[in-house]
Scaffold this motif. Structure first.
Motif, PDB file in Angstrom:
ATOM      1  N   ALA A  96      10.850   4.046   0.638  1.00 33.10           N
ATOM      2  CA  ALA A  96       9.618   4.670   0.149  1.00 33.10           C
ATOM      3  C   ALA A  96       9.781   5.116  -1.303  1.00 33.10           C
ATOM      4  CB  ALA A  96       9.247   5.857   1.028  1.00 33.10           C
ATOM      5  N   ALA A  97      10.951   5.633  -1.649  1.00 35.23           N
ATOM      6  CA  ALA A  97      11.206   6.065  -3.022  1.00 35.23           C
ATOM      7  C   ALA A  97      11.137   4.882  -3.983  1.00 35.23           C
ATOM      8  CB  ALA A  97      12.559   6.746  -3.119  1.00 35.23           C
TER       9      ALA A  97
ATOM     10  N   TYR B  27      13.679  12.270   2.343  1.00 35.51           N
ATOM     11  CA  TYR B  27      13.858  11.261   1.308  1.00 35.51           C
ATOM     12  C   TYR B  27      14.212   9.947   1.991  1.00 35.51           C
ATOM     13  CZ  TYR B  27      15.649   8.824  -2.765  1.00 35.51           C
ATOM     14  OH  TYR B  27      15.857   7.914  -3.769  1.00 35.51           O
TER      15      TYR B  27
ATOM     16  N   ARG C  42      11.196  14.246  -6.674  1.00 44.39           N
ATOM     17  CA  ARG C  42      10.083  13.386  -7.069  1.00 44.39           C
ATOM     18  C   ARG C  42       9.635  12.487  -5.931  1.00 44.39           C
ATOM     19  NH1 ARG C  42      12.425  10.353 -11.152  1.00 44.39           N
ATOM     20  NH2 ARG C  42      12.030  12.031 -12.606  1.00 44.39           N
ATOM     21  N   ASN C  43      10.555  12.052  -5.109  1.00 45.49           N
ATOM     22  CA  ASN C  43      10.249  11.066  -4.071  1.00 45.49           C
ATOM     23  C   ASN C  43      10.349  11.619  -2.655  1.00 45.49           C
ATOM     24  OD1 ASN C  43       9.786   8.784  -5.834  1.00 45.49           O
ATOM     25  ND2 ASN C  43      11.951   8.953  -6.307  1.00 45.49           N
TER      26      ASN C  43
ATOM     27  N   MET D 155       9.160  12.886   0.794  1.00 40.08           N
ATOM     28  CA  MET D 155       7.975  12.643   1.609  1.00 40.08           C
ATOM     29  C   MET D 155       7.599  13.918   2.346  1.00 40.08           C
ATOM     30  SD  MET D 155       7.227   9.457   1.090  1.00 40.08           S
ATOM     31  CE  MET D 155       6.136   9.066   2.411  1.00 40.08           C
TER      32      MET D 155
ATOM     33  N   MET E 204       9.394   2.119  -3.545  1.00 40.29           N
ATOM     34  CA  MET E 204       7.990   1.716  -3.656  1.00 40.29           C
ATOM     35  C   MET E 204       7.223   2.658  -4.576  1.00 40.29           C
ATOM     36  SD  MET E 204       7.343   0.506   0.304  1.00 40.29           S
ATOM     37  CE  MET E 204       5.673   1.012   0.276  1.00 40.29           C
ATOM     38  N   GLN E 205       7.482   3.958  -4.473  1.00 40.17           N
ATOM     39  CA  GLN E 205       6.821   4.922  -5.346  1.00 40.17           C
ATOM     40  C   GLN E 205       7.236   4.717  -6.801  1.00 40.17           C
ATOM     41  OE1 GLN E 205       7.897   8.687  -3.681  1.00 40.17           O
ATOM     42  NE2 GLN E 205       6.284   8.635  -2.138  1.00 40.17           N
ATOM     43  N   ALA E 206       8.497   4.436  -7.032  1.00 41.50           N
ATOM     44  CA  ALA E 206       8.979   4.208  -8.392  1.00 41.50           C
ATOM     45  C   ALA E 206       8.340   2.950  -8.988  1.00 41.50           C
ATOM     46  CB  ALA E 206      10.501   4.085  -8.400  1.00 41.50           C
ATOM     47  N   CYS E 207       8.218   1.899  -8.200  1.00 44.67           N
ATOM     48  CA  CYS E 207       7.571   0.673  -8.681  1.00 44.67           C
ATOM     49  C   CYS E 207       6.105   0.924  -9.013  1.00 44.67           C
ATOM     50  CB  CYS E 207       7.695  -0.440  -7.651  1.00 44.67           C
ATOM     51  SG  CYS E 207       9.360  -1.104  -7.506  1.00 44.67           S
ATOM     52  N   ALA E 208       5.432   1.719  -8.188  1.00 42.57           N
ATOM     53  CA  ALA E 208       4.025   2.041  -8.444  1.00 42.57           C
ATOM     54  C   ALA E 208       3.875   2.852  -9.725  1.00 42.57           C
ATOM     55  CB  ALA E 208       3.439   2.801  -7.263  1.00 42.57           C
ATOM     56  N   ARG E 209       4.826   3.742 -10.002  1.00 44.29           N
ATOM     57  CA  ARG E 209       4.762   4.530 -11.232  1.00 44.29           C
ATOM     58  C   ARG E 209       4.998   3.671 -12.461  1.00 44.29           C
ATOM     59  NH1 ARG E 209       7.354   8.581  -8.133  1.00 44.29           N
ATOM     60  NH2 ARG E 209       9.387   7.854  -8.781  1.00 44.29           N
TER      61      ARG E 209
END
Length: 94
Positions: free
Chosen positions: A38-39, A34, A21-22, A24, A41-46
């Motif tokens: 960044a993972a 991975y 899922r995360n 890059m 940040m992506q999880a927080c955005a989701r």
């Protein structure tokens, strides 16, 4: 991945999903893979929850138009409910 899952006390499929899922995908080989920051940040955005009005621009335009026409929030919410609009909204949200 089974070793990582065992050390973290998670099922291997959980680790696999997290990595896939995360992951890059970049043109530069140096920036592929991975990265935990960044993972995160992506999880927080989701997980970020936006209000219904900001998620649906057409609904926002309709609500603003009705408010300018001197409708009350209760009237707007009631009309959306009665008209069978795809998106409904409460008068508290308005």
């Amino acid at each position: 991945m089974p070793v990582i899952a065992q050390r973290l006390g998670r099922h291997p499929s959980t680790i696999y999903r997290e990595i896939s899922r995360n992951w890059m995908h970049d043109e530069e080989p140096l920036y592929r893979g991975y990265f935990h920051v960044a993972a995160d940040m992506q999880a927080c955005a989701r997980r970020q929850r936006l209000g219904k009005i900001s998620r649906h621009p057409a609904l926002a335009v309709h609500v603003i138009h009705c408010l300018k026409a001197a409708w009350s929030p209760e009237q707007i919410a009631g009309r959306l409910r009665v008209s069978g609009a795809p998106e409904r909204i409460s008068h508290e949200t308005i």
